[in-house]
Design a protein around this motif. Structure first.
Motif, PDB file in Angstrom:
ATOM      1  N   ARG A  16       0.218  -7.363 -17.497  1.00 26.86           N
ATOM      2  CA  ARG A  16      -0.913  -7.018 -16.642  1.00 26.86           C
ATOM      3  C   ARG A  16      -2.141  -7.838 -17.027  1.00 26.86           C
ATOM      4  N   GLN A  19      -2.147 -11.603 -15.848  1.00 27.90           N
ATOM      5  CA  GLN A  19      -2.482 -11.862 -14.451  1.00 27.90           C
ATOM      6  C   GLN A  19      -3.976 -12.082 -14.288  1.00 27.90           C
ATOM      7  N   ARG A  23      -5.801 -15.819 -13.046  1.00 26.02           N
ATOM      8  CA  ARG A  23      -6.649 -15.944 -11.861  1.00 26.02           C
ATOM      9  C   ARG A  23      -8.036 -16.465 -12.185  1.00 26.02           C
TER      10      ARG A  23
END
Length: 63
Positions: A16, A19, A23
């Motif tokens: 998690r 990610q 980005r």
């Protein structure tokens, strides 16, 4: 108050978090010293196949 039903494993937690970093951080590129094409650091050049001054793949400078 809200409490988790079960313990979240370290790998699931880290997936998690990865990610978010993927980005937000821009991709870093360096120019190949052999042909000048932009390439990822610590990787063989996709254009000419050189890494650290050596030909590591079967590609030539002409493609």
């Amino acid at each position: 108050m809200a409490n988790p039903k079960a313990k979240m494993s370290k790998s699931r937690r880290d997936k998690r978090r990865a990610q978010f970093n993927a980005r937000t951080k821009p991709v870093t590129t360096v120019n190949c010293p052999n042909c000048g094409e932009p390439t990822l650091p610590h990787r063989a050049c996709r254009h000419c196949g050189h890494y650290r001054g050596r030909a590591v793949t079967g590609k030539t400078a002409n493609g």
